[in-house]
Design an enzyme around this catalytic site. Structure first.
Site, PDB file in Angstrom:
ATOM      1  N   SER A   1     -26.673  -6.040   7.694  1.00 17.88           N
ATOM      2  CA  SER A   1     -25.599  -7.011   7.436  1.00 17.88           C
ATOM      3  C   SER A   1     -24.366  -6.644   8.244  1.00 17.88           C
ATOM      4  CB  SER A   1     -25.180  -6.979   5.958  1.00 17.88           C
ATOM      5  OG  SER A   1     -26.294  -7.059   5.100  1.00 17.88           O
TER       6      SER A   1
ATOM      7  N   HIS B   1     -23.963  -2.647   8.472  1.00 18.13           N
ATOM      8  CA  HIS B   1     -24.531  -1.799   7.414  1.00 18.13           C
ATOM      9  C   HIS B   1     -26.047  -2.037   7.347  1.00 18.13           C
ATOM     10  CE1 HIS B   1     -24.492   0.630   3.837  1.00 18.13           C
ATOM     11  NE2 HIS B   1     -25.249  -0.272   3.245  1.00 18.13           N
TER      12      HIS B   1
ATOM     13  N   ASP C   1     -18.286  -1.296   1.745  1.00 23.42           N
ATOM     14  CA  ASP C   1     -19.410  -2.215   2.016  1.00 23.42           C
ATOM     15  C   ASP C   1     -19.381  -3.480   1.159  1.00 23.42           C
ATOM     16  OD1 ASP C   1     -20.349  -0.334   3.861  1.00 23.42           O
ATOM     17  OD2 ASP C   1     -21.576   0.684   2.380  1.00 23.42           O
TER      18      ASP C   1
ATOM     19  N   ASN D   1     -17.943  -4.329  10.148  1.00 26.54           N
ATOM     20  CA  ASN D   1     -18.846  -3.178  10.013  1.00 26.54           C
ATOM     21  C   ASN D   1     -20.285  -3.659  10.006  1.00 26.54           C
ATOM     22  OD1 ASN D   1     -19.723  -0.478   9.439  1.00 26.54           O
ATOM     23  ND2 ASN D   1     -19.958  -1.032   7.286  1.00 26.54           N
TER      24      ASN D   1
HETATM   25  C1  GAR Z   1     -26.928   2.258  12.127  1.00 26.44           C
HETATM   26  O1  GAR Z   1     -28.161   2.065  11.505  1.00 26.44           O
HETATM   27  C2  GAR Z   1     -25.812   1.635  11.290  1.00 26.44           C
HETATM   28  O2  GAR Z   1     -26.182   0.450  10.639  1.00 26.44           O
HETATM   29  C3  GAR Z   1     -25.560   2.744  10.297  1.00 26.44           C
HETATM   30  O3  GAR Z   1     -25.640   3.928  11.049  1.00 26.44           O
HETATM   31  C4  GAR Z   1     -26.552   3.735  12.136  1.00 26.44           C
HETATM   32  C5  GAR Z   1     -25.847   4.135  13.417  1.00 26.44           C
HETATM   33  O4  GAR Z   1     -26.700   4.115  14.504  1.00 26.44           O
HETATM   34  N1  GAR Z   1     -24.296   2.581   9.671  1.00 26.44           N
HETATM   35  C6  GAR Z   1     -24.052   2.960   8.410  1.00 26.44           C
HETATM   36  O5  GAR Z   1     -24.870   3.475   7.696  1.00 26.44           O
HETATM   37  C7  GAR Z   1     -22.634   2.683   7.936  1.00 26.44           C
HETATM   38  N2  GAR Z   1     -22.564   2.813   6.534  1.00 26.44           N
HETATM   39  P1  GAR Z   1     -26.113   4.094  15.986  1.00 26.44           P
HETATM   40  O6  GAR Z   1     -25.104   5.230  16.074  1.00 26.44           O
HETATM   41  O7  GAR Z   1     -27.300   4.353  16.867  1.00 26.44           O
HETATM   42  O8  GAR Z   1     -25.483   2.753  16.216  1.00 26.44           O
END
Ligand code: GAR
Length: 190
Positions: free
Chosen positions: A137, A110, A146, A108
């Site tokens: 991360s 995060h 997480d 994942n």
């Molecule tokens: C990203 O910033 C990712 O790190 C976060 O959602 C966004 C997705 O953007 N993920 C989380 O918060 C998971 N807990 P994307 O759809 O443009 O890749």
């Protein structure tokens, strides 16, 4: 000796925009990358990223119904011999049962410097706490949110002029840079 590595069949799980998915697809097309993206799964059938995956001729599956999302996904993961799942902006928590049944690695990304700021609104919390650094991360997924082993992280400076939007933009840029690296690092050390 083989000239190029044998790529792992990979599924990417998304919920929305899919900018990390795009960066992973781009990476997977490189000869020396260690993944081949076979399948993209979403708990949101309208996720923008699904359209992009479809356009890249990758199999897609979207299902917003909680009850059979995991079961149907497990069937597809088996059908396509998936060895690795990469969660990329996947905003649903996978059950312990799913993680056990898949039985192969799940990674994942995060948007925080774990173990700081698990869960949501990471940038807002970092700014509110007047942190000097934020970051992203990549970690192994376990049943605890997480909390799995961190494979790679990178930080960015929080400037006094930063707000949630500007920080998100900066962190997203490094997410696109480090997720492919973290995957290859993880698979190399398997
Ligand atoms: C990203 O910033 C990712 O790190 C976060 O959602 C966004 C997705 O953007 N993920 C989380 O918060 C998971 N807990 P994307 O759809 O443009 O890749």
């Amino acid at each position: 000796m083989e000239k190029y590595p044998c790529k792992k069949n990979t599924a990417v799980f998304i919920s929305g925009r899919g900018s990390n998915l795009k960066s992973l697809i781009k990476h997977s097309k490189k000869k020396n990358s260690l993944i081949k993206i076979i399948l993209v799964i979403s708990n949101n059938p309208d996720a923008e990223g699904l359209k992009y995956a479809f356009g890249s001729k990758i199999k897609i599956y979207g299902n917003k119904h909680k009850s059979n999302f995991e079961n149907k996904s497990l069937k597809l993961l088996k059908k396509y011999n998936i060895d690795l799942i990469c969660l990329a902006g996947f905003m649903k928590i996978l059950s312990g049962n799913f993680i056990k049944k898949f039985s192969k690695p799940i990674l994942n990304i995060h948007p925080s410097l774990l173990p700081k700021y698990k869960g949501l609104n990471t940038h807002e919390r970092a700014i509110k706490n007047k942190d000097r650094f934020a970051g992203a991360s990549i970690h192994k997924v376990t049943e605890k949110l997480d909390s799995g082993k961190v494979i790679l992280q990178k930080k960015v400076k929080i400037l006094k002029t930063d707000n949630v939007r500007s920080l998100e933009k900066k962190v997203l840029k490094i997410e696109h840079e480090i997720y492919p690296k973290a995957i290859d690092k993880f698979l190399t050390n398997l």
